[in-house]
Design an enzyme around this catalytic site. Structure first.
Site, PDB file in Angstrom:
ATOM      1  N   GLY A  72      34.612  35.857  67.185  1.00  0.00           N
ATOM      2  CA  GLY A  72      33.451  35.635  68.105  1.00  0.00           C
ATOM      3  C   GLY A  72      32.292  35.428  67.327  1.00  0.00           C
ATOM      4  N   GLY A 119      38.884  37.564  67.457  1.00  0.00           N
ATOM      5  CA  GLY A 119      39.284  36.729  68.622  1.00  0.00           C
ATOM      6  C   GLY A 119      40.034  35.438  68.120  1.00  0.00           C
ATOM      7  N   GLU A 142      36.679  44.686  63.462  1.00  0.00           N
ATOM      8  CA  GLU A 142      35.627  44.863  64.442  1.00  0.00           C
ATOM      9  C   GLU A 142      35.150  46.198  64.312  1.00  0.00           C
ATOM     10  OE1 GLU A 142      38.205  41.577  66.157  1.00  0.00           O
ATOM     11  OE2 GLU A 142      38.572  43.501  65.007  1.00  0.00           O
ATOM     12  N   ASP A 150      39.731  43.747  69.872  1.00  0.00           N
ATOM     13  CA  ASP A 150      39.696  43.197  71.255  1.00  0.00           C
ATOM     14  C   ASP A 150      40.602  42.017  71.507  1.00  0.00           C
ATOM     15  OD1 ASP A 150      37.892  41.601  69.770  1.00  0.00           O
ATOM     16  OD2 ASP A 150      36.504  41.257  71.480  1.00  0.00           O
TER      17      ASP A 150
END
Length: 388
Positions: A72, A119, A142, A150
């Site tokens: 991300g 991601g 993360e 995630d």
């Protein structure tokens, strides 16, 4: 696989249609192909269009330049920190897209060189075939910056053998290409120098027949043997330590193991855990443990809630402090709030897991004939935005 210069007006995702082969190139090489709102929208658009095409097809996904995808766009989140829910749309679209990548109906191959993290790795691991090289680097880091694993990784990691998932999620440890295959996070190892030739051969198949694709990849792939010092050879210690009920107990267990001869590899892991966001670690462990008992759809809905609550600083602003320290000021000196594990209230951790009202949940399509329903633009969030 050399660096590629992309002009500002070039698309961040390039989709090509070559007879019965469809090629997606993540096309932000100067930014390590990080995932922006536009990347998510374009990728979803291509995948929906191609899945609905009645022709059998092969879908190839790759990254331009020296990375597959670094995950991300952290600066995007940081820049939106003062505007409530500034990133809600991209978060919603990303988790919705993750469901479709996991359940895609046509044969997909990810050709993964360089960095594939967070991601970005969600475009690799769920594919029918994921081809990695000696230059591939995987991690889910993360938790260390006050976030949580995630993009489907609370499902993926929690379903790995033993407690490898907790280890990867909490430490953000890096795995190389060989380790990814052994861990079951990639399907094939192909030397980087042969990757362009493999791509040409796959394109020349001009079909999405799974068996033919597999046979072609296997022509190029090597049998994998772990390096002697690979952390995957320490699985008994990982399972022993990371099976504990709490982050504090995991750290205590690691400290006991670190005192034993031959366990010098644990030192850097402990150092990393103690430097990470206490809130991020607690949220991540709870998410992984819940993921063991959840379906993919349940995990994605949960991750959507967690992400929105974390970005809204419901219990802590650690995620913004973590991004600041890592990518904005780059001082690597985050000031966590609270600063210690024993100061993180477990009831507050539970708060970010609470379900939203039904209309505010991520809309995962439950029936095959409505497979591409649930888009952001049809959600209550989009309607709220249009009425403002």
């Amino acid at each position: 696989m050399a660096n590629v210069a992309v002009k500002p007006d070039e698309p961040v995702v390039v989709g090509e249609e070559l007879h019965r082969v469809r090629i997606v190139t993540l096309n932000r090489p100067r930014h390590l192909n990080v995932i922006s709102s536009k990347v998510v929208s374009l990728l979803a658009e291509y995948l929906e269009k191609w899945e609905k095409d009645e022709q059998p097809q092969l879908i190839l996904i790759k990254g331009a330049g020296r990375a597959f995808s670094a995950g991300g766009d952290l600066k995007m989140f940081y820049e939106g920190r003062k505007s409530r829910d500034s990133c809600l749309e991209v978060v919603y679209r990303m988790y919705w897209l993750c469901y479709h990548i996991h359940t895609y109906k046509k044969t997909q191959v990810a050709l993964v060189h360089g960095i594939s993290m967070g991601g970005g790795a969600s475009f690799m691991v769920p594919m029918k075939f994921s081809v990695v090289t000696e230059k591939t680097i995987f991690a889910t880091p993360e938790a260390s910056i006050g976030f949580h694993v995630d993009c489907g990784f609370s499902y993926i990691l929690s379903h790995l053998p033993g407690h490898l998932g907790e280890y990867l999620a909490l430490t953000g440890a890096r795995l190389n290409g060989k380790e990814l295959v052994v861990a079951g996070l990639a399907t094939h190892f192909v030397p980087l120098e042969r990757l362009p030739e493999l791509e040409k051969r796959l394109i020349s198949l001009n079909a999405g027949d799974e068996n033919a694709v597999k046979a072609t990849i296997e022509e190029f792939s090597l049998h994998v043997q772990l390096d002697e010092d690979s952390v995957l050879n320490k699985k008994h210690v990982i399972d022993e330590c990371f099976s504990k009920d709490t982050v504090a107990d995991i750290i205590k267990s690691l400290e006991m193991e670190a005192s034993k001869e031959g366990n010098g590899w644990i030192g850097p892991i402990l150092k990393g855990l103690k430097r990470s966001s206490p809130t991020g670690l607690k949220v991540t462990l709870k998410s992984i443990r819940e993921g063991r008992k959840q379906t993919l759809a349940e995990c994605l809905k949960k991750e959507f809630r967690l992400t929105m609550n974390i970005l809204r600083t419901t219990i802590s602003a650690d995620v913004y402090e973590g991004i600041r320290a890592l990518t904005i000021d780059k001082d690597n000196a985050p000031k966590w709030d609270p600063p210690a594990l024993d100061q993180v209230d477990d009831e507050k951790i539970d708060l970010v897991f609470q379900p939203f009202t039904e209309d505010l949940e991520l809309r995962i399509p439950e029936q095959e004939d409505c497979r591409w329903d649930g888009k952001y633009e049809n959600s209550v969030y989009a309607k709220q935005t249009s009425n403002e």
